[in-house]
Write a protein that holds these residues in place. Structure first.
Motif, PDB file in Angstrom:
ATOM      1  N   UNK A   5       5.469  -8.533   0.873  1.00  0.00           N
ATOM      2  CA  UNK A   5       5.765  -7.427   0.238  1.00  0.00           C
ATOM      3  C   UNK A   5       4.563  -6.854  -0.813  1.00  0.00           C
ATOM      4  N   UNK A   6       4.011  -7.862  -1.619  1.00  0.00           N
ATOM      5  CA  UNK A   6       2.826  -7.693  -2.460  1.00  0.00           C
ATOM      6  C   UNK A   6       1.739  -6.909  -1.525  1.00  0.00           C
ATOM      7  N   UNK A   7       1.497  -7.529  -0.404  1.00  0.00           N
ATOM      8  CA  UNK A   7       0.300  -6.957   0.360  1.00  0.00           C
ATOM      9  C   UNK A   7       0.708  -5.489   0.933  1.00  0.00           C
ATOM     10  N   UNK A   8       1.964  -5.278   1.357  1.00  0.00           N
ATOM     11  CA  UNK A   8       2.631  -3.982   1.816  1.00  0.00           C
ATOM     12  C   UNK A   8       2.190  -2.864   0.632  1.00  0.00           C
ATOM     13  N   UNK A   9       2.498  -3.298  -0.616  1.00  0.00           N
ATOM     14  CA  UNK A   9       2.414  -2.314  -1.764  1.00  0.00           C
ATOM     15  C   UNK A   9       1.069  -1.983  -1.974  1.00  0.00           C
ATOM     16  N   UNK A  10       0.019  -3.359  -1.957  1.00  0.00           N
ATOM     17  CA  UNK A  10      -1.397  -2.916  -2.046  1.00  0.00           C
ATOM     18  C   UNK A  10      -1.732  -2.058  -1.118  1.00  0.00           C
ATOM     19  N   UNK A  11      -1.304  -2.180   0.384  1.00  0.00           N
ATOM     20  CA  UNK A  11      -1.937  -1.219   1.342  1.00  0.00           C
ATOM     21  C   UNK A  11      -1.496   0.082   1.264  1.00  0.00           C
ATOM     22  N   UNK A  12      -0.238   0.237   0.654  1.00  0.00           N
ATOM     23  CA  UNK A  12       0.438   1.622   0.604  1.00  0.00           C
ATOM     24  C   UNK A  12      -0.470   2.465  -0.387  1.00  0.00           C
ATOM     25  N   UNK A  13      -0.848   1.786  -1.365  1.00  0.00           N
ATOM     26  CA  UNK A  13      -1.746   2.459  -2.644  1.00  0.00           C
ATOM     27  C   UNK A  13      -3.103   2.500  -1.965  1.00  0.00           C
ATOM     28  N   UNK A  14      -3.616   1.578  -1.112  1.00  0.00           N
ATOM     29  CA  UNK A  14      -4.907   1.989  -0.686  1.00  0.00           C
ATOM     30  C   UNK A  14      -5.001   2.786   0.462  1.00  0.00           C
ATOM     31  N   UNK A  15      -3.694   3.225   1.193  1.00  0.00           N
ATOM     32  CA  UNK A  15      -3.604   4.038   2.122  1.00  0.00           C
ATOM     33  C   UNK A  15      -4.009   3.442   3.417  1.00  0.00           C
ATOM     34  N   UNK A  16      -3.949   2.310   3.813  1.00  0.00           N
ATOM     35  CA  UNK A  16      -4.410   1.705   4.829  1.00  0.00           C
ATOM     36  C   UNK A  16      -3.098   1.548   5.835  1.00  0.00           C
ATOM     37  N   UNK A  17      -3.018   2.713   6.562  1.00  0.00           N
ATOM     38  CA  UNK A  17      -1.760   2.539   7.281  1.00  0.00           C
ATOM     39  C   UNK A  17      -1.846   1.636   8.484  1.00  0.00           C
ATOM     40  N   UNK A  18      -2.825   1.446   8.982  1.00  0.00           N
ATOM     41  CA  UNK A  18      -2.954   0.650  10.138  1.00  0.00           C
ATOM     42  C   UNK A  18      -2.418  -0.981   9.839  1.00  0.00           C
ATOM     43  N   UNK A  19      -3.396  -1.334   8.610  1.00  0.00           N
ATOM     44  CA  UNK A  19      -3.000  -2.741   8.288  1.00  0.00           C
ATOM     45  C   UNK A  19      -1.232  -2.768   7.582  1.00  0.00           C
ATOM     46  N   UNK A  20      -0.936  -1.930   7.053  1.00  0.00           N
ATOM     47  CA  UNK A  20       0.473  -1.913   6.403  1.00  0.00           C
ATOM     48  C   UNK A  20       1.344  -1.753   7.728  1.00  0.00           C
ATOM     49  N   UNK A  21       1.191  -1.168   8.693  1.00  0.00           N
ATOM     50  CA  UNK A  21       2.096  -1.301  10.103  1.00  0.00           C
ATOM     51  C   UNK A  21       1.749  -2.824  10.607  1.00  0.00           C
ATOM     52  N   UNK A  22       0.933  -3.412  10.718  1.00  0.00           N
ATOM     53  CA  UNK A  22       0.586  -4.665  11.131  1.00  0.00           C
ATOM     54  C   UNK A  22       1.395  -5.780  10.150  1.00  0.00           C
ATOM     55  N   UNK A  23       1.393  -5.555   9.125  1.00  0.00           N
ATOM     56  CA  UNK A  23       1.762  -6.462   7.935  1.00  0.00           C
ATOM     57  C   UNK A  23       3.327  -6.336   7.892  1.00  0.00           C
ATOM     58  N   UNK A  24       3.741  -5.028   8.051  1.00  0.00           N
ATOM     59  CA  UNK A  24       5.201  -4.666   8.107  1.00  0.00           C
ATOM     60  C   UNK A  24       5.904  -5.348   9.527  1.00  0.00           C
TER      61      UNK A  24
END
Length: 440
Positions: free
Chosen positions: A126-145
């Motif tokens: 969840x911490x990673x997803x919040x940071x990736x949302x802020x960084x607008x890294x959609x690709x890694x956000x998807x993989x992490x989710x």
């Protein structure tokens, strides 16, 4: 001219100082790494020095924090590990490249994935997803989710998993809500996770609709593991619907996909293929295919191989003996265990129908011995087959024989039907008498 040379020399001196500082930080980092296996407290203190040496967030500070997080986790300092991980994530927008940050985050999530502390693991995701949302890294956000979804599936938290799946579906949609055909591969990954959830929760209606939908996705080159999951779950669904031929095809496809992916699920799917093949009453040996042939001697497959041989030879005693002797190997899988009685009944039926073919009359005792079942169980099986019109004949209760053809002997089915009618008439008469008594 001399002034220009002096200026040039001064600028060179600044660059040289920066390079020297960079080299010192780099050296400090590698010195710190040398302590990791021998002296963890010293390694932690040394990595902290790397952070102090940097005047602004940079690559070496990011690398040092990555090592600190791993060391804190390794030494079970869970109260600090998440705090330092959050600090590390503040570097991903400016200090390091996107590719390197993705590689590092994946490395840490993989590193901690074997923990039994599911609460901590969820917090990391969840911490990673919040940071990736802020960084607008959609690709890694998807993989992490997607990884978070798999974790929630493993711990059977289906309520939260459903929420994650909805978020993943949105990521695969256009602005108007339609499926983005360019994201077909990602969509199949979501379908695979959702199909697993519906299989586990036994939501057959939604499972069937989604399974058919997944097979229609053509704009994708999915990883074989994803298609293996979809096909395996589809095969299990079809087995529940008694569609054994289609289930057999799905299990075979799942086996090939898992085999290509080098995944251990290939062994289980090969067992399911053997099971479906026998329930489909197929005379084709599933181990004749080139892909399956190499697994004939596999320790976990031997029991199923022996079962197939007994099935092919229509040897009831050998078939039952293998089920008994290899009980632990065969029955430890709940899916196989749930279908064994159905398989045994189907096998006995096949042997019975073949056994009675040459006869017009045959003793029940003889059949009972051949099928290795008690007389009462045999009669129940025969009644079922007569009612289903798989056997044209009747049971002679007096002589204890099966009479085949249209010979006039009161069969056990007729006897049971007559008894049922008699019970109904007695019940009706009783009700009438009671009604008359009430009026009096």
């Amino acid at each position: 001219m001399e002034e220009d040379e002096e200026d040039y020399g001064f600028e060179y001196s600044d660059e040289e100082e920066d390079e020297e500082e960079e080299v010192m930080i780099e050296n400090q980092y590698y010195v710190s790494k040398s302590y990791i296996d021998s002296d963890v407290p010293r390694a932690l203190a040394s990595f902290e020095e790397v952070l102090k040496m940097e005047t602004e967030k940079g690559e070496w500070g990011f690398k040092a924090l990555k090592q600190i997080v791993k060391l804190l986790f390794r030494t079970s300092q869970f109260d600090l590990v998440l705090k330092r991980y959050k600090e590390m994530l503040t570097y991903i927008q400016s200090a390091v490249t996107r590719n390197y940050s993705e590689k590092s985050i994946n490395s840490i999530l993989e590193f901690i994935s074997n923990t039994q502390n599911m609460v901590l693991l969820q917090q990391f995701y969840e911490t990673t997803l919040d940071a990736l949302t802020e960084a607008k890294n959609e690709r890694l956000w998807f993989k992490t989710n997607l990884k978070l979804g798999k974790l929630l599936f493993d711990i059977e938290d289906y309520i939260r998993l459903n929420k994650v799946i909805k978020e993943l579906h949105k990521a695969c949609q256009n602005v108007d809500g339609s499926a983005d055909l360019k994201k077909g591969t990602q969509l199949l990954e979501v379908y695979a996770l959702e199909i697993q959830m519906y299989t586990a929760t036994k939501n057959t209606k939604k499972l069937r609709a989604l399974y058919e939908k997944a097979l229609q996705v053509k704009s994708a080159i999915p990883h074989p593991l994803i298609m293996g999951i979809i096909r395996e779950c589809g095969g299990k669904m079809l087995m529940g619907d008694l569609e054994f031929e289609r289930a057999k095809t799905d299990f075979y496809e799942a086996f090939k996909c898992y085999d290509e992916a080098g995944n251990s699920r290939r062994i289980q799917c090969l067992k399911y293929l053997v099971l479906a093949n026998m329930l489909a009453r197929s005379e084709i040996n599933p181990f004749d295919s080139p892909e399956a042939k190499s697994y004939v001697g596999h320790p976990e497959i031997v029991a199923m191989t022996n079962l197939v041989n007994a099935y092919t030879q229509k040897d009831v005693k050998d078939f039952e003996s293998i089920l008994e002797k290899q009980r632990d190997s065969i029955m430890k899988d709940p899916f196989i265990a749930a279908h064994i009685q159905q398989l045994l009944a189907s096998f006995r039926t096949q042997v019975l129908l073949k056994l009675i073919q040459p006869y017009t009359r045959i003793g029940l005792d003889f059949i009972s011995k051949q099928l290795n079942i008690p007389l009462l169980e045999l009669e129940e099986l025969l009644v079922t087959l007569i009612l289903d019109k798989k056997i044209i004949g009747s049971i002679d209760q007096v002589e204890k024989r099966l009479i085949l053809g249209n010979q006039q002997v009161q069969s056990s089915t007729e006897f049971y039907q007559s008894m049922n009618e008699w019970v109904n008439r007695v019940s009706s008469l009783k009700s009438s008498v009671e009604a008359v008594s009430l009026r009096l």
